[in-house]
Design a protein around this motif. Structure first.
Motif, short mmCIF file in Angstrom:
data_model
loop_
_atom_site.label_atom_id
_atom_site.label_comp_id
_atom_site.label_asym_id
_atom_site.label_seq_id
_atom_site.Cartn_x
_atom_site.Cartn_y
_atom_site.Cartn_z
N GLN A 125 6.82 10.32 1.84
CA GLN A 125 5.38 10.97 1.80
C GLN A 125 6.24 12.66 1.29
O GLN A 125 6.35 13.19 2.26
CB GLN A 125 4.38 10.78 2.70
N GLU A 132 0.94 -1.01 0.06
CA GLU A 132 -0.44 0.04 -0.18
C GLU A 132 0.66 1.12 0.08
O GLU A 132 0.30 2.90 -0.64
CB GLU A 132 -0.74 -0.49 1.01
N ARG A 136 1.22 7.51 -6.17
CA ARG A 136 0.11 7.81 -6.63
C ARG A 136 0.84 9.76 -6.39
O ARG A 136 -0.03 10.56 -7.03
CB ARG A 136 -1.28 8.44 -5.42
N GLN A 137 0.72 9.75 -5.01
CA GLN A 137 1.62 10.64 -5.17
C GLN A 137 2.74 12.12 -6.34
O GLN A 137 2.28 12.84 -6.35
CB GLN A 137 2.54 11.07 -3.69
N CYS A 172 1.96 1.98 -3.97
CA CYS A 172 0.62 2.53 -4.30
C CYS A 172 0.12 4.01 -4.20
O CYS A 172 0.36 5.08 -4.58
CB CYS A 172 -0.66 1.74 -4.14
N GLU A 173 0.77 4.67 -2.61
CA GLU A 173 0.16 6.20 -2.17
C GLU A 173 1.82 6.66 -2.77
O GLU A 173 1.52 8.08 -3.11
CB GLU A 173 0.32 5.99 -0.79
#
Length: 297
Positions: free
Chosen positions: A97, A20, A27-28, A23-24
């Motif tokens: 992030q 996950e 996406r970012q 995937c994140e």
């Protein structure tokens, strides 16, 4: 900045056994407002979960997905260098992030033709940046071991962190291949590359505007708990043997022993003896491998 006047950026994400959070991260990157980009995902995972497979299938038109069978972070990053078509290569880990604007923050620095690399600011979860650095960070021989990549100032540095760094692609091709001799957790492969860039006359800057939070997921990636101390010291000694004189090697090795073995042993006494044995074992191993030459897949 328009597409015509902005350089093409290749974002390289090497991944291993991440689900996950991978995937994140993708996406970012895909959501970044910087248009002139390509996203390369170099995947070394044996088999993903169903949810991850579905996600990767859903974005296959937006990324360049490259499979590699044998796990090796330096080999994956090297593959990214040679597959990329951008003028600038931005390396990000698969567990970071960041706010929109990361790519733009890196690219702005390259308006200065003398700059060939950018070290982005890297924060641990829940922590803010530091505002002062120790004087040892500026030691010309080994200060790069102690530079804080969570520093809030913009300064020239010899070393980015691998999870948030960029280079001009032509510079990486000029200095030669990523050294695949950094094994297992691949500790210091990025520093080795950066030192070679800096010694060739390249200017690398630390820009706090290019900011990520490194989640440091305990599963996946290069974090093999059982092998981590041994591979850490093996890669450290290989780096020292490659770049430092004998007296410098000893001084840096003793600092590493103090912080990684003695301080950790004070916190957790049961690891003191095995980590000391590991330190000596790694030292002896690398003394026997001084003649190894850098290789490239």
């Amino acid at each position: 900045m328009t597409r015509l006047e902005s350089p093409k950026v290749s974002v390289v994400i090497a991944t291993y056994r991440r689900e996950e959070v991978l995937c994140e991260t993708i996406r970012q990157v895909l959501s970044e407002p910087y248009e002139n980009k390509e996203v390369l995902v170099i995947d070394q995972t044996e088999e993903h979960l169903e949810e991850t497979r579905k996600f990767l299938e859903s974005v296959k038109q937006s990324i360049r997905y490259i499979r590699m069978d044998r796990p090796s972070q330096p080999a994956a990053e090297s593959r990214g260098v040679h597959e990329a078509t951008g003028d600038i290569l931005l390396f990000v880990d698969d567990d970071v992030q960041f706010e929109p604007g990361l790519i733009e923050a890196h690219v702005r620095n390259y308006a200065d033709e003398k700059i060939v690399g950018v070290a982005g600011l890297v924060l641990d979860p829940g922590r803010g940046p530091v505002r002062r650095l120790s004087s040892v960070c500026w030691n010309p021989h080994f200060g790069y071991f102690f530079f804080r990549h969570d520093y809030v100032g913009r300064v020239r540095v010899p070393n980015p962190l691998e999870c948030n760094m960029s280079f001009r692609r032509r510079t990486l091709l000029d200095v030669g291949p990523i050294d695949l001799n950094f094994r297992e957790n691949a500790y210091l492969w990025g520093l080795d590359l950066s030192v070679r860039v800096a010694r060739a006359g390249g200017k690398i800057v630390h820009d706090p505007a290019a900011r990520v939070v490194h989640l440091r997921f305990r599963s996946g990636g290069a974090r093999m708990k059982a092998l981590w101390p041994l591979s850490f010291f093996r890669n450290l000694f290989y780096f020292l043997n490659k770049h430092h004189e004998r007296h410098e090697r000893f001084a840096i090795a003793m600092r590493a022993y103090f912080y990684r073995v003695l301080v950790e042993g004070w916190r957790r006494p049961w690891v003191l003896l095995p980590n000391t044995v590991t330190f000596v074992r790694a030292w002896l191993t690398e003394r026997r491998t001084l003649t190894r030459e850098p290789t490239e897949r």
